[in-house]
Design a protein around this motif. Sequence first.
Motif, PDB file in Angstrom:
ATOM      1  N   GLN A  80       3.267   5.517  -2.240  1.00 46.60           N
ATOM      2  CA  GLN A  80       1.921   5.778  -1.722  1.00 46.60           C
ATOM      3  C   GLN A  80       0.924   5.868  -2.865  1.00 46.60           C
ATOM      4  O   GLN A  80      -0.220   5.387  -2.756  1.00 46.60           O
ATOM      5  N   HIS A 105      -0.651  -3.846  -1.177  1.00 49.62           N
ATOM      6  CA  HIS A 105       0.199  -3.589  -0.013  1.00 49.62           C
ATOM      7  C   HIS A 105       1.477  -4.408  -0.127  1.00 49.62           C
ATOM      8  O   HIS A 105       1.571  -5.327  -0.964  1.00 49.62           O
ATOM      9  N   GLN A 139       0.006   2.421  -4.020  1.00 45.47           N
ATOM     10  CA  GLN A 139      -0.892   1.792  -3.048  1.00 45.47           C
ATOM     11  C   GLN A 139      -2.306   2.341  -3.191  1.00 45.47           C
ATOM     12  O   GLN A 139      -3.285   1.586  -3.151  1.00 45.47           O
ATOM     13  N   ASP A 140      -2.413   3.649  -3.360  1.00 42.28           N
ATOM     14  CA  ASP A 140      -3.728   4.271  -3.492  1.00 42.28           C
ATOM     15  C   ASP A 140      -4.425   3.820  -4.776  1.00 42.28           C
ATOM     16  O   ASP A 140      -5.622   3.522  -4.763  1.00 42.28           O
ATOM     17  N   GLU A 152       8.842   7.983  -1.800  1.00 50.35           N
ATOM     18  CA  GLU A 152       7.777   7.724  -0.826  1.00 50.35           C
ATOM     19  C   GLU A 152       6.419   8.095  -1.423  1.00 50.35           C
ATOM     20  O   GLU A 152       5.436   7.364  -1.248  1.00 50.35           O
TER      21      GLU A 152
END
Length: 213
Positions: free
Chosen positions: A117, A126, A120-121, A113
């Motif tokens: 993230q 997305h 994505q950052d 997870e």
Amino acid sequence: MKDTLTREDVIAALLKVADDLTAQADELRELDAAIGDGDLGITVTIGFEAVRDALPALAGSDIGTILMKSGMVFNRKAASTFGALYATMMMRMAKVAKGLEEIGVTELAAMFEAAAQGVQDRGKAHLGDKTMLDALIPAAAALTTASAEGTSLAEGLRLATAAAEKGMRETVDMKSQIGRASWFSERTVGFQDPGATAITMMIRSLSEFVQDR
């Protein structure tokens, strides 16, 4: 059968991932050439060769340190968009695993997870943008569900692999929205995303390692 990975297991698993991805470099090169600049196979080969060389010196380190330094050396030797994102994944995982000498499905789910993230950052992408996230996010979700349901590590990784493979296949019908491939957005439809493919290969390799122990 033990239901955790020790730091020794993590090093052995990374060696297997390095071997497996290098062996499939031509497939990644061909996929990347169809919608990008075709350098992913070279990036993977150089990056994982560096990881392979660095791992012996990491014996005795905690899992967080092993992951962090593996990601850093990959990107240092194979600086690229993929290298930067791979390093980000590993460093985010490393934060979760900091100080740990053993991890189970719960820790691995949190690591995945965090990795998703992080990508994505860093990449501003997305789910559905036709990137590695289309394999990584479903895999992380599958591991999180497995952890919540008390599933074994081996079964959790099997489910994560299946989720990643499904997400990878779904990229065929997507248009690239991020990076160089987005310049040819319409032309990318009909081709499987190379980043999602590389991530799926990694997860499958890890799953095979756990299954074969």
